[in-house]
Design a protein around this motif. Structure first.
Motif, PDB file in Angstrom:
ATOM      1  N   TYR A   1      30.858  51.066  40.789  1.00 16.39           N
ATOM      2  CA  TYR A   1      31.059  49.775  41.447  1.00 16.39           C
ATOM      3  C   TYR A   1      31.724  50.005  42.795  1.00 16.39           C
ATOM      4  CZ  TYR A   1      35.162  50.626  38.481  1.00 16.39           C
ATOM      5  OH  TYR A   1      36.210  51.212  37.808  1.00 16.39           O
ATOM      6  N   SER A   2      31.772  48.955  43.606  1.00 16.67           N
ATOM      7  CA  SER A   2      32.263  49.078  44.986  1.00 16.67           C
ATOM      8  C   SER A   2      33.311  48.025  45.289  1.00 16.67           C
ATOM      9  CB  SER A   2      31.111  48.928  45.985  1.00 16.67           C
ATOM     10  OG  SER A   2      30.143  49.932  45.822  1.00 16.67           O
ATOM     11  N   PHE A   3      34.125  48.336  46.274  1.00 20.77           N
ATOM     12  CA  PHE A   3      35.092  47.392  46.828  1.00 20.77           C
ATOM     13  C   PHE A   3      34.520  46.912  48.156  1.00 20.77           C
ATOM     14  CE2 PHE A   3      39.066  46.217  49.036  1.00 20.77           C
ATOM     15  CZ  PHE A   3      39.678  45.464  48.046  1.00 20.77           C
ATOM     16  N   LEU A   4      33.985  45.692  48.165  1.00 23.53           N
ATOM     17  CA  LEU A   4      33.401  45.126  49.378  1.00 23.53           C
ATOM     18  C   LEU A   4      34.513  44.491  50.193  1.00 23.53           C
ATOM     19  CD1 LEU A   4      30.757  44.578  50.932  1.00 23.53           C
ATOM     20  CD2 LEU A   4      30.614  42.388  49.730  1.00 23.53           C
TER      21      LEU A   4
ATOM     22  N   LYS B   1      43.920  46.793  38.513  1.00 29.17           N
ATOM     23  CA  LYS B   1      44.056  47.553  37.266  1.00 29.17           C
ATOM     24  C   LYS B   1      43.400  46.800  36.107  1.00 29.17           C
ATOM     25  CE  LYS B   1      47.589  49.829  34.391  1.00 29.17           C
ATOM     26  NZ  LYS B   1      47.369  49.125  33.107  1.00 29.17           N
ATOM     27  N   TYR B   2      43.653  45.490  35.988  1.00 26.49           N
ATOM     28  CA  TYR B   2      43.055  44.699  34.920  1.00 26.49           C
ATOM     29  C   TYR B   2      41.526  44.724  35.007  1.00 26.49           C
ATOM     30  CZ  TYR B   2      47.770  42.742  34.411  1.00 26.49           C
ATOM     31  OH  TYR B   2      49.115  42.584  34.231  1.00 26.49           O
ATOM     32  N   ASP B   3      41.020  44.550  36.222  1.00 29.46           N
ATOM     33  CA  ASP B   3      39.566  44.513  36.403  1.00 29.46           C
ATOM     34  C   ASP B   3      38.936  45.877  36.110  1.00 29.46           C
ATOM     35  OD1 ASP B   3      39.533  41.821  37.116  1.00 29.46           O
ATOM     36  OD2 ASP B   3      39.809  42.239  39.239  1.00 29.46           O
ATOM     37  N   CYS B   4      39.597  46.937  36.552  1.00 27.42           N
ATOM     38  CA  CYS B   4      39.058  48.280  36.301  1.00 27.42           C
ATOM     39  C   CYS B   4      39.109  48.627  34.811  1.00 27.42           C
ATOM     40  CB  CYS B   4      39.828  49.308  37.111  1.00 27.42           C
ATOM     41  SG  CYS B   4      39.444  49.315  38.877  1.00 27.42           S
ATOM     42  N   GLU B   5      40.148  48.185  34.131  1.00 27.11           N
ATOM     43  CA  GLU B   5      40.231  48.427  32.688  1.00 27.11           C
ATOM     44  C   GLU B   5      39.102  47.703  31.955  1.00 27.11           C
ATOM     45  OE1 GLU B   5      44.164  47.180  31.718  1.00 27.11           O
ATOM     46  OE2 GLU B   5      45.052  49.178  32.081  1.00 27.11           O
TER      47      GLU B   5
ATOM     48  N   GLY C   1      36.386  41.969  47.380  1.00 31.01           N
ATOM     49  CA  GLY C   1      36.123  41.795  45.960  1.00 31.01           C
ATOM     50  C   GLY C   1      35.396  43.008  45.413  1.00 31.01           C
ATOM     51  N   ILE C   2      35.309  43.084  44.095  1.00 28.57           N
ATOM     52  CA  ILE C   2      34.611  44.184  43.425  1.00 28.57           C
ATOM     53  C   ILE C   2      33.181  43.746  43.128  1.00 28.57           C
ATOM     54  CG2 ILE C   2      34.574  45.663  41.380  1.00 28.57           C
ATOM     55  CD1 ILE C   2      37.618  45.360  41.243  1.00 28.57           C
TER      56      ILE C   2
ATOM     57  N   ASN D   1      41.522  35.775  33.626  1.00 28.06           N
ATOM     58  CA  ASN D   1      42.120  36.267  34.870  1.00 28.06           C
ATOM     59  C   ASN D   1      41.499  35.525  36.056  1.00 28.06           C
ATOM     60  OD1 ASN D   1      43.658  38.948  33.973  1.00 28.06           O
ATOM     61  ND2 ASN D   1      41.713  38.875  32.882  1.00 28.06           N
ATOM     62  N   GLN D   2      42.071  34.373  36.390  1.00 20.23           N
ATOM     63  CA  GLN D   2      41.480  33.553  37.444  1.00 20.23           C
ATOM     64  C   GLN D   2      41.585  34.208  38.818  1.00 20.23           C
ATOM     65  OE1 GLN D   2      42.582  29.431  37.406  1.00 20.23           O
ATOM     66  NE2 GLN D   2      42.351  29.245  35.189  1.00 20.23           N
ATOM     67  N   ALA D   3      42.499  35.169  38.965  1.00 19.02           N
ATOM     68  CA  ALA D   3      42.625  35.882  40.231  1.00 19.02           C
ATOM     69  C   ALA D   3      41.781  37.154  40.244  1.00 19.02           C
ATOM     70  CB  ALA D   3      44.087  36.227  40.500  1.00 19.02           C
ATOM     71  N   SER D   4      40.864  37.281  39.280  1.00 18.44           N
ATOM     72  CA  SER D   4      40.038  38.486  39.184  1.00 18.44           C
ATOM     73  C   SER D   4      39.301  38.753  40.494  1.00 18.44           C
ATOM     74  CB  SER D   4      39.026  38.341  38.047  1.00 18.44           C
ATOM     75  OG  SER D   4      38.118  39.424  38.032  1.00 18.44           O
ATOM     76  N   LEU D   5      39.184  40.039  40.834  1.00 15.90           N
ATOM     77  CA  LEU D   5      38.470  40.438  42.040  1.00 15.90           C
ATOM     78  C   LEU D   5      36.986  40.652  41.780  1.00 15.90           C
ATOM     79  CD1 LEU D   5      40.979  43.011  43.576  1.00 15.90           C
ATOM     80  CD2 LEU D   5      40.717  40.600  44.127  1.00 15.90           C
TER      81      LEU D   5
END
Length: 320
Positions: free
Chosen positions: A170-173, A156-160, A266-267, A69-73
């Motif tokens: 974790y946090s959303f910066l 959703k992908y990252d959280c899964e 980002g996360i 997932n190259q667009a991963s946060l």
């Protein structure tokens, strides 16, 4: 091979400055020292040994996830290190890519978890920048519907992935650069910095890049290397937490403050598993507070709440 050696050498030059190492090795502040590298490309954060262990166990799956997932946060991790100063004790630290660009002014910066209990309106100062929390946050951001859908899908992908690894807390910066205000001003300091920024040559370049977004950003979504959190243009509207939670904040009227902004996000801090200590903390806090509002919940509940919170923060732009 030569290219790899060159990159390794540049990496060492970047993070091994005297000032950087001195700050990292300050005693008694594990997990709380955050410094930038010499060239501002990296951020170095000290860790507890337990946090280092979590990262090491996650590392193979983390690598496969961000490669797929190259667009991963998820913030990009470059290194895990142990430093032992002369006469001192071991210091564990992680080296991350610096999400916040130095060439633009960050008017507001938030560390968001989607919870309210324990997220007091207190400021943490990192590199002379105030990091605000959930109870300080009062914005909604309007995006092109396709961009929003793809962004929330990536969340959703990252959280899964984090849920599967047993990670929570974790946090959303989120960094906000204000380009223009339609009504009022965000605050005195933000207005001053934003006005000063408009006087520089860089502003015209930023405005040009933002003009590409709503029409052209959809064409960029499938391109390799595209990053959602790298200066994503949006329309920001002042909101209140209860309005965001009820999802009733849908339009910008003349009485509301609207801003043209660039978002950097980002996360981060995905190193806490749901261990026995966190289970006990959850049980104790759930007696006094609503269990859905405390930050210490199991990974599945945390992931679900995190996604729901961001779906209320990022809203679809309504067509005229």
């Amino acid at each position: 091979m030569e290219r790899l050696q060159s990159c390794s050498f540049q990496y060492q030059l970047s993070i091994c400055g005297h000032r950087t190492l001195k700050e990292v090795c300050l005693p008694g502040r594990y997990g709380r020292v955050i410094v930038s590298s010499n060239d501002n490309r990296f951020v170095i954060k000290t860790l507890r040994k337990s946090e280092l262990k979590v990262y090491l166990e996650m590392l193979p799956n983390y690598y496969r996830h961000v490669k797929k997932n190259q667009a991963s946060l998820l913030r990009k991790l470059y290194g895990l290190h142990v430093v032992r100063p002369a006469g001192g004790i071991k210091v564990y630290c992680a080296v991350w890519g610096n999400m916040m660009p130095s060439e633009i002014c960050i008017d507001k910066c938030y560390d968001l978890k989607g919870s309210s209990i324990g997220r007091a309106c207190s400021k943490t100062i990192v590199e002379d920048r105030a990091i605000l929390k959930d109870l300080d946050f009062d914005f909604c951001f309007y995006l092109d519907p396709l961009v929003r859908a793809r962004l929330l899908a990536q969340v959703k992908y990252d959280c899964e992935f984090l849920e599967a690894e047993g990670i929570m807390d974790y946090s959303f910066l989120l960094g906000i650069h204000i380009e223009a205000s339609h009504e009022g001003s965000i605050d005195e300091n933000a207005s001053r910095s934003s006005s000063a920024k408009k006087k520089t040559d860089d502003t015209s370049e930023q405005n040009e890049s933002s003009e590409l977004t709503l029409a052209d950003i959809c064409d960029l979504l499938d391109r390799p290397g595209f990053k959602f959190g790298d200066r994503l243009p949006a329309r920001a509207v002042r909101a209140f937490r209860n309005e965001m939670e009820s999802k009733s904040y849908r339009s910008c009227t003349s009485a509301q403050e609207c801003f043209k902004v660039l978002l950097i996000f980002g996360i981060v801090d995905f190193c806490q598993n749901y261990n026995m200590k966190k289970r006990i903390e959850h049980a104790c806090k759930a007696i006094k507070y609503d269990s859905k509002s405390i930050k210490t919940v199991n990974p599945k509940a945390y992931s679900s709440r995190f996604q729901e919170f961001l779906s209320a923060v990022f809203l679809p732009e309504e067509s005229d």
